[in-house]
Design a protein around this motif. Sequence first.
Motif, PDB file in Angstrom:
ATOM      1  N   UNK A 118       0.918  -2.160  -4.466  1.00  0.00           N
ATOM      2  CA  UNK A 118       1.893  -1.172  -4.009  1.00  0.00           C
ATOM      3  C   UNK A 118       2.107  -1.362  -2.516  1.00  0.00           C
ATOM      4  N   UNK A 119       3.371  -1.484  -2.104  1.00  0.00           N
ATOM      5  CA  UNK A 119       3.741  -1.584  -0.695  1.00  0.00           C
ATOM      6  C   UNK A 119       4.385  -0.262  -0.299  1.00  0.00           C
ATOM      7  N   UNK A 120       3.910   0.344   0.786  1.00  0.00           N
ATOM      8  CA  UNK A 120       4.391   1.669   1.167  1.00  0.00           C
ATOM      9  C   UNK A 120       5.041   1.630   2.547  1.00  0.00           C
ATOM     10  N   UNK A 121       6.252   2.177   2.635  1.00  0.00           N
ATOM     11  CA  UNK A 121       6.968   2.270   3.906  1.00  0.00           C
ATOM     12  C   UNK A 121       7.666   3.606   4.019  1.00  0.00           C
ATOM     13  N   UNK A 122       8.593   3.726   4.961  1.00  0.00           N
ATOM     14  CA  UNK A 122       9.286   4.996   5.163  1.00  0.00           C
ATOM     15  C   UNK A 122       8.345   6.044   5.723  1.00  0.00           C
ATOM     16  N   UNK A 123       8.824   7.278   5.796  1.00  0.00           N
ATOM     17  CA  UNK A 123       8.006   8.363   6.351  1.00  0.00           C
ATOM     18  C   UNK A 123       6.778   8.652   5.496  1.00  0.00           C
TER      19      UNK A 123
END
Length: 261
Positions: A118-123
């Motif tokens: 899982x790649x997590x970005x954004x706020x």
Amino acid sequence: IVEGEVKNLREGEVLLLENLRFHSEEEKNDPQFAKALAGLADVYINDAFGSAHRAHASTEAVAHLLPCAAGLLMAREIEYLQKALGSPERPFVTILGGAKVSDKIKIISNLLRRTDAILIGGAMAFPFCKVKGHAIGSSKFEQGGEVLARQVLEQAQQKGVSVGLPVDHVIAQKLEKGAASRAVDQEIPEGWMGLDVGPKTVSEFKKILSGAKTILWNGPLGVFETPPFDRGTREIASFIAGLKATTLIGGGDTAAAIHQF
């Protein structure tokens, strides 16, 4: 008026109604409103995959009143989702962005049983950054997000799913087009806010995505509506477009970003 127009329809003609949400009864799933809609037709076909989860009069109540079926687009979306979530080609990589962990927690819990990374970005990345001990400055931050982030990291570790977080950020002191911005590594100074993933993060994410055979993406990686904070989302989208992988993109904001690019 509508009933009259329906009666005057000739073979092969189509009547398009105004957005039903202008009627308060639509979102209330009002049975009488649904009955009035059903009275216009012999058969109900739902081809709005993006609205199918809403219990509104035109999506839920009317389906109890008419013979109903899925449309061709709906069938295609379900076919691809079943393939991706039921028996995905591996590696299966999930990208999650957007504003809140709480909005995605059910998706994450579900995907942790299926995905390889899982790649997590954004706020929604900022609660994870805080859990890791990094300063996030004045970045948008969901209260209580740290508890959920810690829960996700623990579950991922138990299931052997790798979690990729931003290693750098594009920051600015205000959110507006053309605002002075710069890239920083993990620590965001006070008075500055993270508005996009940085170039190092984009590079790291590309490395992980390059070998993927199935990709599911939900949520942009930055404030794509306001340049230059669209760069991370755009670069990842462009990169994915060139991969030989089954790719599914979900969520209104993510779809809007793809159309914009």
